[in-house]
Design a protein around this motif. Structure first.
Motif: not given
Length: 319
Positions: A283-306
């Motif tokens: 709770s109460n993580v504070v950061d003021n870099a970005y105030t608004s924007g769109m929504v999305g999803f992410l995936t990835g891997s730092d290893q071999e394989g998709d």
């Protein structure tokens, strides 16, 4: 090292570390789910009967017995009438279906047909459906999509970002990171929740306050071993992103492939509160870099394989 992939075949001369960003432009197809009862007036005033003054009584002749009896009866009636009216008013107010009772309930917004009360009840049902509890204090729905069919402004290229009846899929190539998003208008203060499942790979997460042009956003990430982190991202090199909360193991996460986890992020101004499976993780993580924007999803891997993750039942509430 994580990188960003686009849904195109890599160049033959490219290094194994893909450093390309998505250039997809989502179709403009937003899919938004986006009186008081007057209190009756009662005429309770009644005309009061006139009464002779003391001087008039002294000047009058001795009244006869019938006249004296009439005067005494009238006096008693005048004294008893206000008490009787007061008693009946109390009885009427106490009766559950009386006019007084209904008027009081109407003025307080408690009648079943009251629009304000019905709106609050409907909002509570919607929030319960989305898994939002009353403690979160969410407002009206700003956006919702079950993510099982195209629409809502979501990228849908059939490769990196696509729909199935199971949900919205995000795919990333080996040792790469990819994200998909909706072109719905930007959101500022909100409570956003979604169900997510990792099919293969290492990382998946919820993106918000996204600015696609600068590739800037916040992301709540989970991995396949039961840990989470909260990141401020900018640019196409994930190694340069700033972890606001670095990888932390949590018993709230159901780890492993094919497991369904519910993510919830609440943001008000510069403050963020994060939940996983209805359990508060920070709770109460504070950061003021970005105030608004769109929504999305992410995936990835730092290893071999998709890598591939599936998302469904997205809800965004005003906060």
């Amino acid at each position: 090292m994580l990188t960003i992939s686009e849904p195109t075949e890599p160049d033959e001369d490219a290094s194994p570390l893909i450093k390309k960003t998505t250039k997809l432009q989502p179709p403009v197809d937003p899919d938004f789910v986006l009186s008081e009862v007057p209190t009756p007036l009662f005429p309770l005033q009644m005309p009061m009967a006139s009464w002779p003054s003391p001087n008039q009584l002294r000047q009058a002749h001795r009244p006869s017995r019938p006249l004296l009896f009439t005067l005494i009866s009238l006096l008693l009636l005048l004294l008893a009438l206000p008490l009787l009216m007061f008693w009946y008013s109390i009885r009427w107010q106490a009766a559950p279906n009386s006019l007084f009772s209904l008027a009081s309930q109407s003025s307080q917004g408690l009648l079943p047909g009251n629009p304000a009360q019905a709106t609050l009840a409907a909002r509570a049902r919607v929030q319960a459906t989305a898994g939002i509890t009353s403690e979160i204090g969410a407002g009206p729905v700003l956006y919702t999509h079950d993510l099982t069919s195209p629409g809502g402004g979501w990228l849908n290229d059939g490769q990196q970002c696509y729909f199935t009846p199971q949900g919205y899929h995000v795919y990333a190539a080996s040792r790469a990171l990819a994200w998909c998003y909706t072109n719905a208008p930007s959101f500022t203060n909100m409570a956003i929740t979604v169900q997510a499942r990792l099919s293969r790979g290492t990382i998946y997460g919820l993106i918000f306050r996204l600015q696609p042009e600068s590739q800037s956003f916040y992301v709540l990430e989970l991995n396949n071993t039961g840990s989470y982190r909260f990141v401020r991202a900018q640019g196409s090199d994930p190694a340069a992103w700033l972890p606001l909360i670095d990888w932390t193991h949590s018993g709230a996460i159901i780890n492993g492939y094919g497991q369904l986890n519910t993510l919830l992020a609440i943001m008000q101004g510069t403050q963020f509160t994060l939940y996983i499976n209805k359990q508060l993780i920070f709770s109460n993580v504070v950061d003021n870099a970005y105030t608004s924007g769109m929504v999305g999803f992410l995936t990835g891997s730092d290893q071999e394989g998709d890598s591939e993750a599936v998302f469904r039942n997205l809800w965004i509430f005003e906060k």
